[in-house]
Design a protein around this motif. Structure first.
Motif, PDB file in Angstrom:
ATOM      1  N   GLU A   6       0.786  -1.250   0.001  1.00  0.00           N
ATOM      2  CA  GLU A   6       0.019   0.046   0.142  1.00  0.00           C
ATOM      3  C   GLU A   6       0.835   1.250  -0.097  1.00  0.00           C
ATOM      4  N   LEU A  20      -5.484   6.086  -1.932  1.00  0.00           N
ATOM      5  CA  LEU A  20      -4.474   5.134  -1.583  1.00  0.00           C
ATOM      6  C   LEU A  20      -4.260   4.111  -2.762  1.00  0.00           C
ATOM      7  N   CYS A  22      -2.776   0.225  -4.073  1.00  0.00           N
ATOM      8  CA  CYS A  22      -2.339  -0.999  -3.589  1.00  0.00           C
ATOM      9  C   CYS A  22      -1.575  -1.882  -4.873  1.00  0.00           C
ATOM     10  N   TRP A  36     -10.017  -3.787   0.584  1.00  0.00           N
ATOM     11  CA  TRP A  36      -9.371  -2.935   1.663  1.00  0.00           C
ATOM     12  C   TRP A  36      -9.830  -3.163   2.924  1.00  0.00           C
ATOM     13  N   TYR A  95      -5.114  -1.494   4.934  1.00  0.00           N
ATOM     14  CA  TYR A  95      -4.458  -2.573   4.374  1.00  0.00           C
ATOM     15  C   TYR A  95      -5.116  -3.137   3.109  1.00  0.00           C
ATOM     16  N   CYS A  96      -4.721  -3.611   2.100  1.00  0.00           N
ATOM     17  CA  CYS A  96      -5.109  -4.176   0.847  1.00  0.00           C
ATOM     18  C   CYS A  96      -4.907  -5.793   1.294  1.00  0.00           C
TER      19      CYS A  96
END
Length: 127
Positions: A6, A20, A22, A36, A95-96
């Motif tokens: 990310e 964002l 990823c 996500w 977070y992905c």
């Protein structure tokens, strides 16, 4: 093995925006649905949004309420989360993650089905 990373987090004022990213690498990086998640202080990790492969189907958590948009660019092996009208309660680590499937999971909840995770990116919304 799929690797995810990310980027794009940062500090933003309430009402501001962030995008964002990823980035996926490894075998068939564009094959998998990407979800996500976020880890808000004091709360369990929760699902934010998911996009299938190809990016025909998307899903959002109720708290998104039209503020975020997920998309993917297969030429760049990347999935994006455009976040607008950010609120202090959006603060957390984002977070992905990916399962081994092309479709989004029926429920965006962390589980052992998610076999690949990125290290996360910090989002802070504060005045």
């Amino acid at each position: 093995q799929l690797q995810l990373r990310e980027s794009g987090g940062g500090l933003v004022h309430p009402g501001g925006s962030l995008r964002l990213s990823c980035e996926a690498s490894g075998i068939n990086p564009n094959y998998y649905a990407i979800t996500w998640f976020r880890q808000v202080p004091g709360k369990e990790r929760e699902g934010v949004s998911c996009i299938s492969s190809p990016g025909v189907y998307t899903d959002y958590a109720d708290f998104v309420n039209g503020r975020f948009t997920i998309s993917r660019d297969t030429a760049k092996d990347s999935v994006y989360l455009q976040m607008n009208n950010l609120k202090p309660e959006d603060t957390g680590v984002y977070y992905c993650a990916a399962t081994k499937w092309r479709l989004c999971p029926p429920v965006m909840r962390p589980s052992s089905d998610f076999t690949s995770w990125g290290p996360g990116t910090q989002v802070t919304v504060s005045s």
